[in-house]
Scaffold this motif. Structure first.
Motif, PDB file in Angstrom:
ATOM      1  N   UNK A 124       0.683  -1.002   0.200  1.00 46.95           N
ATOM      2  CA  UNK A 124       0.037  -0.031   0.055  1.00 46.95           C
ATOM      3  C   UNK A 124       0.994   1.222   0.005  1.00 46.95           C
ATOM      4  N   UNK A 125       2.028   1.098   0.885  1.00 42.54           N
ATOM      5  CA  UNK A 125       2.697   2.506   0.693  1.00 42.54           C
ATOM      6  C   UNK A 125       3.430   2.521  -0.487  1.00 42.54           C
ATOM      7  N   UNK A 126       3.999   1.416  -0.900  1.00 44.10           N
ATOM      8  CA  UNK A 126       4.712   1.710  -2.141  1.00 44.10           C
ATOM      9  C   UNK A 126       3.695   2.411  -3.640  1.00 44.10           C
ATOM     10  N   UNK A 127       2.567   1.957  -3.342  1.00 49.41           N
ATOM     11  CA  UNK A 127       1.366   2.294  -4.549  1.00 49.41           C
ATOM     12  C   UNK A 127       1.259   3.908  -4.231  1.00 49.41           C
ATOM     13  N   UNK A 128       1.238   4.307  -2.796  1.00 49.72           N
ATOM     14  CA  UNK A 128       0.704   5.826  -2.582  1.00 49.72           C
ATOM     15  C   UNK A 128       2.027   6.570  -3.054  1.00 49.72           C
ATOM     16  N   UNK A 129       3.134   5.935  -2.635  1.00 48.62           N
ATOM     17  CA  UNK A 129       4.553   6.610  -2.609  1.00 48.62           C
ATOM     18  C   UNK A 129       4.673   6.670  -4.296  1.00 48.62           C
ATOM     19  N   UNK A 130       4.571   5.667  -5.045  1.00 51.91           N
ATOM     20  CA  UNK A 130       4.681   5.791  -6.320  1.00 51.91           C
ATOM     21  C   UNK A 130       3.756   6.929  -7.157  1.00 51.91           C
ATOM     22  N   UNK A 131       2.545   6.947  -6.579  1.00 51.32           N
ATOM     23  CA  UNK A 131       1.583   7.965  -7.537  1.00 51.32           C
ATOM     24  C   UNK A 131       2.279   9.344  -6.852  1.00 51.32           C
ATOM     25  N   UNK A 132       2.570   9.457  -5.689  1.00 48.51           N
ATOM     26  CA  UNK A 132       3.055  10.780  -5.233  1.00 48.51           C
ATOM     27  C   UNK A 132       4.271  11.130  -5.943  1.00 48.51           C
ATOM     28  N   UNK A 133       5.208  10.209  -6.278  1.00 48.65           N
ATOM     29  CA  UNK A 133       6.309  10.738  -7.006  1.00 48.65           C
ATOM     30  C   UNK A 133       6.056  10.949  -8.442  1.00 48.65           C
ATOM     31  N   UNK A 134       4.908  10.394  -9.102  1.00 46.11           N
ATOM     32  CA  UNK A 134       4.762  10.489 -10.487  1.00 46.11           C
ATOM     33  C   UNK A 134       4.132  12.064 -10.408  1.00 46.11           C
ATOM     34  N   UNK A 135       3.298  12.178  -9.613  1.00 40.41           N
ATOM     35  CA  UNK A 135       2.386  13.485  -9.508  1.00 40.41           C
ATOM     36  C   UNK A 135       3.195  14.750  -9.712  1.00 40.41           C
ATOM     37  N   UNK A 136       4.428  14.598  -8.954  1.00 41.67           N
ATOM     38  CA  UNK A 136       5.437  15.562  -8.985  1.00 41.67           C
ATOM     39  C   UNK A 136       6.151  16.011 -10.267  1.00 41.67           C
ATOM     40  N   UNK A 137       5.699  15.148 -11.153  1.00 42.15           N
ATOM     41  CA  UNK A 137       6.240  15.322 -12.694  1.00 42.15           C
ATOM     42  C   UNK A 137       5.486  16.425 -13.209  1.00 42.15           C
ATOM     43  N   UNK A 138       4.340  16.662 -12.727  1.00 40.47           N
ATOM     44  CA  UNK A 138       3.461  17.526 -13.279  1.00 40.47           C
ATOM     45  C   UNK A 138       3.130  18.584 -12.392  1.00 40.47           C
ATOM     46  N   UNK A 139       2.397  19.727 -12.797  1.00 45.84           N
ATOM     47  CA  UNK A 139       2.063  21.040 -11.919  1.00 45.84           C
ATOM     48  C   UNK A 139       0.804  20.763 -11.242  1.00 45.84           C
ATOM     49  N   UNK A 140       0.645  19.571 -10.358  1.00 47.17           N
ATOM     50  CA  UNK A 140      -0.455  19.214  -9.926  1.00 47.17           C
ATOM     51  C   UNK A 140      -0.428  19.563  -8.171  1.00 47.17           C
ATOM     52  N   UNK A 141      -0.017  20.732  -7.703  1.00 47.90           N
ATOM     53  CA  UNK A 141      -0.072  20.883  -6.236  1.00 47.90           C
ATOM     54  C   UNK A 141      -0.974  20.550  -5.532  1.00 47.90           C
ATOM     55  N   UNK A 142      -2.442  20.551  -5.808  1.00 54.05           N
ATOM     56  CA  UNK A 142      -3.353  19.766  -4.940  1.00 54.05           C
ATOM     57  C   UNK A 142      -3.202  18.434  -5.191  1.00 54.05           C
ATOM     58  N   UNK A 143      -2.966  17.790  -6.034  1.00 55.18           N
ATOM     59  CA  UNK A 143      -2.848  16.426  -5.940  1.00 55.18           C
ATOM     60  C   UNK A 143      -1.766  15.815  -5.379  1.00 55.18           C
ATOM     61  N   UNK A 144      -0.652  16.508  -5.504  1.00 62.00           N
ATOM     62  CA  UNK A 144       0.506  16.217  -4.692  1.00 62.00           C
ATOM     63  C   UNK A 144       0.171  16.218  -3.115  1.00 62.00           C
ATOM     64  N   UNK A 145      -0.239  17.445  -2.741  1.00 61.76           N
ATOM     65  CA  UNK A 145      -0.627  17.545  -1.296  1.00 61.76           C
ATOM     66  C   UNK A 145      -1.250  16.379  -0.566  1.00 61.76           C
ATOM     67  N   UNK A 146      -2.258  16.036  -1.295  1.00 65.84           N
ATOM     68  CA  UNK A 146      -3.097  14.932  -0.875  1.00 65.84           C
ATOM     69  C   UNK A 146      -2.239  13.738  -0.833  1.00 65.84           C
ATOM     70  N   UNK A 147      -1.748  13.509  -1.850  1.00 64.12           N
ATOM     71  CA  UNK A 147      -0.980  12.114  -1.771  1.00 64.12           C
ATOM     72  C   UNK A 147       0.133  12.230  -0.778  1.00 64.12           C
ATOM     73  N   UNK A 148       0.798  13.191  -0.928  1.00 64.90           N
ATOM     74  CA  UNK A 148       1.841  13.368   0.372  1.00 64.90           C
ATOM     75  C   UNK A 148       1.288  13.273   1.740  1.00 64.90           C
ATOM     76  N   UNK A 149       0.259  13.788   1.953  1.00 63.30           N
ATOM     77  CA  UNK A 149      -0.170  13.344   3.240  1.00 63.30           C
ATOM     78  C   UNK A 149      -0.598  11.842   3.583  1.00 63.30           C
ATOM     79  N   UNK A 150      -1.206  11.258   2.506  1.00 63.74           N
ATOM     80  CA  UNK A 150      -1.616   9.786   2.369  1.00 63.74           C
ATOM     81  C   UNK A 150      -0.374   9.005   2.558  1.00 63.74           C
ATOM     82  N   UNK A 151       0.530   9.512   1.860  1.00 63.22           N
ATOM     83  CA  UNK A 151       2.147   8.633   1.935  1.00 63.22           C
ATOM     84  C   UNK A 151       2.652   8.785   3.396  1.00 63.22           C
TER      85      UNK A 151
END
Lengths: 124, 797, 79
Positions: B39-66
């Motif tokens: 589970x951690x790996x999945x969230x972690x990968x998602x967060x890492x990938x979201x950083x490739x784009x300018x999606x601050x809202x998405x990254x913030x949520x994923x970061x908190x979840x991570x």
């Protein structure tokens, strides 16, 4: 002669991003989805000049891959970079203990990536 | 949309599905920690990938979840249902975010700002603030005298002075690579050659060289001393991988002038005379100790610190310091408190620094502020105290351990496959033109030889076309799991709402079928499952009263059966009571009472498929929505599938859906009626017979025929299509009869003539024609004409 | 080839890799009068550098590349 770089990551998005950055800089890129695939390629005679690997992957993670790759005959001195996130200090240290040359912090922009590669890879 | 974004969207959706199912699995088995890493790996990968784009809202949520998942993974936070709810909410947010990006290319106005409530809700699980920051405010850095080489060439000296006067920062760098550094892929010479603005360098062996025969080429024994102009940040960056092997000191004009001053270390302090490295370690230990001084003595960290301190002191051969340290340690042990040790360490450190400062000599006093050649401590912050973190490599799933290398997978957009599919369809149609051509060559031009050659050529093209079809079908195959994986979440949400307890079992998720089939299955399946949860499975109390286990079981099983994929949905609920159905149907007047009385139990159960029927007393907001089982059935039949229902009162209901593996190519039998050609799907054709006129008997105004001992009702196609013509008979006064299967009943269809069967690509009818019942679509024939394909089931309804 | 042996002179050419260091060391230990020609050397891995430092062969030609030359000077040209 262009240098060969193997990239290992379970995320196709990350692989795609790395590949395009690297190929744009003139490197030959080989991708693997996890440690097992990477080791298979290395054992099959593929000899990259540099390996860039993610840490958290299914089947075989980056730390294990680094250790196993180092034990292969042609890989004793090959630079290996671990892909980590900001919060993974402990993983970086462990990666180094396992034989990694250094690490990259995600997300990586193309300029930084090339800078680090130049630093670890002579003749680029 | 660029390819990277598309890839990201696709991968993220897959990750979301896995996150959802993993969360649910963890809810079922809260004690099972093996999934945490995944589970951690999945969230972690998602967060890492979201950083490739300018999606601050998405990254913030994923970061908190991570962060939350990291805490759970490290046992700092227990996994609970409310936490799962919160994480599922986050998953829903991410999903909505991805939808917005997919439809508009950007997140849009709703997703610019991080969702404060969601992020704070996640963060609230991490109530205790991290210990980081505990180190701040303690700035203990050992001081160091200028180490400028005495024999610096005067030219270099002049360059240095010029540069410093021009406000450049200059450093003396001492890089002593580790002996095994080559085996970490490091080339120290390459490393230093990358440095900018090197003014002077010297490379010496760290220890005297052994005789040539004993040298190990791969044990690094080098020391690099370099004078360069650089910023401190760039040096730290440059040597970040070997931070423990490089040290540097800023060079000031004053230190340049004081090069010749001999340097003495002041004595009298507890730690005076210690090597700078030792001082650094002590200072680090001091920081670590103050950070954990509140913990009950002796914690694991305390023990580690004490051990480190002891080793460092022992290495410095300072008996006095060692004795003082041992005293304080005893005191700490007696009082069960870190304080005595801490105060000794802090006092000793301060004294050492105070003693050390004046030692830079009187000459440098005027510029003391920038003096003292502060070495930049590069040691890792907490030497020896970092707890060994458990490896987080994902536990393997049993079915993944097979050691064969995974097949290479290429992800292709569906439109591309569809285009290929259409092109292949055209080839199939185009090749069907060749037999006509051969016929014309022979009959119109008398070219028998040419006709034969065309036919031979046709056979070749035909084979290739068939292979092509087969290949593209394989490409379109996808596992049923594509739709099944949404059910755990669905079942969980519904059962929670209904206060029921249901254990969902999925089987055969890797069964494959054509993508179009899989997609056609999705909606009916959701409806069936909702129905089962809503009406079939009882509430826990009712179950217990009926002597059943409190938790009901819902089993969805997929399997392949010849050229069909079969999905069965079984529950152990209350079942369908035929008598209740009978009452309800009678009350609604859907079937004539006499017919109703004659029905078997199975036939009664099948009445749930009648349009306008609904078993529940009230239409609930779950399975209701004005859609009945009749819609489910017609949805399945539209793609050529069948549906079977069985039920035992009080024991449960079983529904099985059977769908062709692929619907791209349909085999039809070409027939003629009323001067027109039609196609009828072969899988409904039971047999074709010639029926003498006198074999037809009319029973209650219904023409029938006896066939193999069964009475089969007969219908004329002309009559069904409202064509005012009699069916044509052949010279022997026989009708052409097709026996068709329609919803498990046999019906005889009278036509004018049969032709052979052909493969066609069925195109659904669109527009006004699409509303015509009785037809399932059209196909283009080899000669360019259009063949209407009949749908007998609708025709007979 | 980045490491070419001609008679008693080893030519270090272009990039001399870490793998070459063992060969170079072996050759230099077996050839007490072995010399090295660094004319066309662009870079040599530190392992090779320390082999040269430890065995002190006579250098017949220094690198044409000034930067390479500067680093080799710093290692080998010391009193």
């Amino acid at each position: 002669m262009s240098k060969n770089i193997m990239i290992v990551d379970d995320s196709a998005t990350m692989l795609m991003s790395l590949r395009s950055s690297l190929e744009m800089s003139g490197f030959k890129v080989e991708a693997a989805n996890d440690g097992v695939q990477a080791i298979n390629k290395l054992q099959g005679g593929y000899k990259p000049d540099l390996i860039i690997t993610d840490i958290n992957m299914p089947n075989m993670g980056g730390l294990e891959l680094i250790g196993k790759a180092r034990a292969l005959p042609g890989m004793r001195f090959t630079p290996i970079l671990a892909l980590t996130t900001e919060s993974q200090q402990a993983k970086r240290d462990e990666a180094k203990r396992n034989g990694a040359t250094g690490w990259l912090v995600k997300p990586i922009n193309a300029t930084d990536l090339l800078g680090v590669i130049k630093q670890v890879l002579p003749g680029v | 949309m660029n390819a990277l974004l598309q890839q990201f969207l696709q991968e993220s959706r897959e990750a979301l599905e896995s996150i959802g199912s993993t969360l649910l699995a963890m809810e079922r088995e809260p004690g099972d920690h093996s999934r945490l890493g995944e589970l951690f790996r999945l969230v972690h990968t998602l967060k890492g990938n979201s950083g490739l784009f300018d999606f601050p809202a998405l990254t913030a949520v994923l970061h908190a979840a991570e962060d939350v998942m990291d805490a759970v993974r490290n046992d700092a936070l227990g996994f609970s249902q409310p936490l799962a709810d919160q994480l599922l909410d986050a998953a829903d947010y991410v999903s909505a975010f991805l939808d917005a990006v997919e439809s508009q290319g950007t997140p849009g106005a709703d997703f610019q700002v991080p969702p404060r409530k969601l992020v704070e809700g996640l963060r609230s699980w991490l109530a205790t603030p991290a210990l980081e920051g505990a180190n701040s405010g303690v700035a203990l850095v050992s001081t160091q005298n200028s180490r400028l080489p005495v024999d610096l060439p005067s030219a270099v000296r002049d360059l240095l002075i010029d540069a410093i006067n021009a406000e450049r920062t200059a450093f003396l760098l001492d890089y002593q690579p580790a002996a095994d550094c080559f085996f970490q892929g490091t080339d120290p010479l390459h490393q230093v050659r990358q440095l900018p603005d090197v003014l002077w360098r010297r490379i010496r062996p760290l220890e005297a060289w052994l005789p040539a025969a004993e040298i190990d080429a791969y044990a690094c024994n080098l020391r690099f001393e370099i004078l360069l102009l650089a910023s401190e940040e760039s040096l730290a960056e440059h040597f970040r991988y070997v931070a423990d092997q490089a040290t540097w000191w800023p060079i000031t004009l004053a230190s340049l002038q004081s090069v010749d001053e001999s340097v003495d270390t002041a004595s009298g302090s507890d730690l005076a005379g210690f090597e700078p490295l030792a001082l650094d370690i002590l200072s680090t230990q001091y920081q670590a100790l103050s950070a954990c001084s509140q913990e009950p003595w002796p914690s694991g960290q305390h023990v580690a610190i004490v051990t480190t301190l002891e080793r460092v002191l022992a290495s410095q051969d300072d008996v006095t310091a060692m004795a003082a340290f041992q005293d304080c340690r005893e005191q700490s042990n007696r009082q069960n408190d870190a304080k005595p040790l801490l105060s000794w360490l802090s006092g000793a450190m301060e004294k050492a620094i105070a003693d050390d400062t004046p030692s830079t000599g009187p000459v440098t006093t005027p510029v003391q502020g920038e003096l003292g050649g502060r070495p930049i401590a590069c040691q890792a912050l907490a030497l020896g105290v970092a707890p060994d973190q458990a490896d987080t490599i994902t536990p393997r799933r049993a079915d993944e351990t097979a050691s064969q290398a995974p097949a290479k997978v290429l992800k292709v957009e569906q439109e591309k496959i569809d285009r290929l599919m259409n092109l292949i369809g055209e080839i199939v149609v185009a090749k069907n033109g060749l037999p006509y051509l051969a016929e014309r060559a022979e009959e119109q031009y008398g070219q028998r030889e040419l006709a034969r050659e065309i036919k031979a050529q046709y056979a070749v093209v035909n084979r290739i076309a068939e292979d092509l079809q087969d290949a593209i079908m394989q490409v379109r195959m996808m596992p049923v799991s594509f739709i099944l994986q949404r059910f755990p979440r669905l079942v969980r949400d519904i059962t929670r709402k209904l206060d029921k307890k249901v254990n969902l079992i999925l089987e055969g998720e890797d069964t494959e079928a054509d993508k179009a089939m899989i997609e056609a299955l999705a909606d009916p399946l959701v409806h069936i499952v909702r129905n089962s949860l809503d009406h079939g499975l009882e509430a826990p109390a009712e179950r217990l009263a009926a002597g059943k286990p409190e938790t009901g079981t819902l089993r969805i099983r997929a399997s392949q059966n010849a050229d069909h994929v079969v999905i069965s949905i079984e529950d152990d609920g209350r079942g369908i009571d035929p008598q209740k159905i009978k009452v309800k149907v009678a009350a609604k007047g859907l079937v004539e009472p006499a017919a109703l009385e004659a029905m078997s139990d199975q036939e009664l159960v099948n009445l749930v498929f009648l349009p306008g029927f609904s078993t529940a007393e009230q239409v609930s907001d779950l399975s209701g929505r004005g859609v009945g089982m009749d819609v489910v059935r017609s949805g399945i039949e539209k793609v050529g599938g069948h549906l079977r229902l069985a039920s035992q009162v009080g024991q449960g209901t079983q529904l099985s859906l059977s769908l062709p593996l692929s619907m791209a190519v349909t085999q039809v039998m070409v027939i003629e009626s009323g001067g027109q050609r039609f196609g009828i799907p072969m899988d409904q054709v039971m047999e074709t017979v010639r029926l003498p006129d006198n074999a037809i008997h009319t029973i209650k105004h219904q023409p029938t025929a006896q066939l193999r001992g069964r009475t089969i009702p007969l219908k004329g196609l002309n009559q069904l299509l409202a064509v005012p013509l009699e069916q044509v008979r052949n010279e022997d006064d026989e009708y052409a009869l097709m026996v068709l299967r329609s919803r498990s009943e046999l019906v005889g269809l009278l036509i004018d003539d049969f032709y052979g069967s052909i493969d066609i690509i069925l195109k659904p009818m669109v527009g006004i024609l699409g509303e015509l019942s009785g037809y399932s679509g059209t196909a283009v024939m080899g000669d360019g004409s259009i063949l209407m394909i009949l749908n007998p089931t609708e025709l007979f309804a | 080839m980045s490491l070419i042996f001609k008679g008693n002179v080893a030519h270090l050419v272009d990039q001399v890799t870490v793998e070459d260091a063992e060969t170079l060391l072996e050759w230099l230990t077996q050839q007490p009068v072995g010399k090295v020609n660094l004319k066309k050397l662009e870079h040599l891995h530190a392992a090779n550098l320390q082999v040269l430092m430890a065995t002190c062969p006579k250098v017949t030609a220094w690198p044409a590349n000034p930067d390479t030359r500067a680093w080799l000077d710093a290692a080998l040209q010391q009193s």
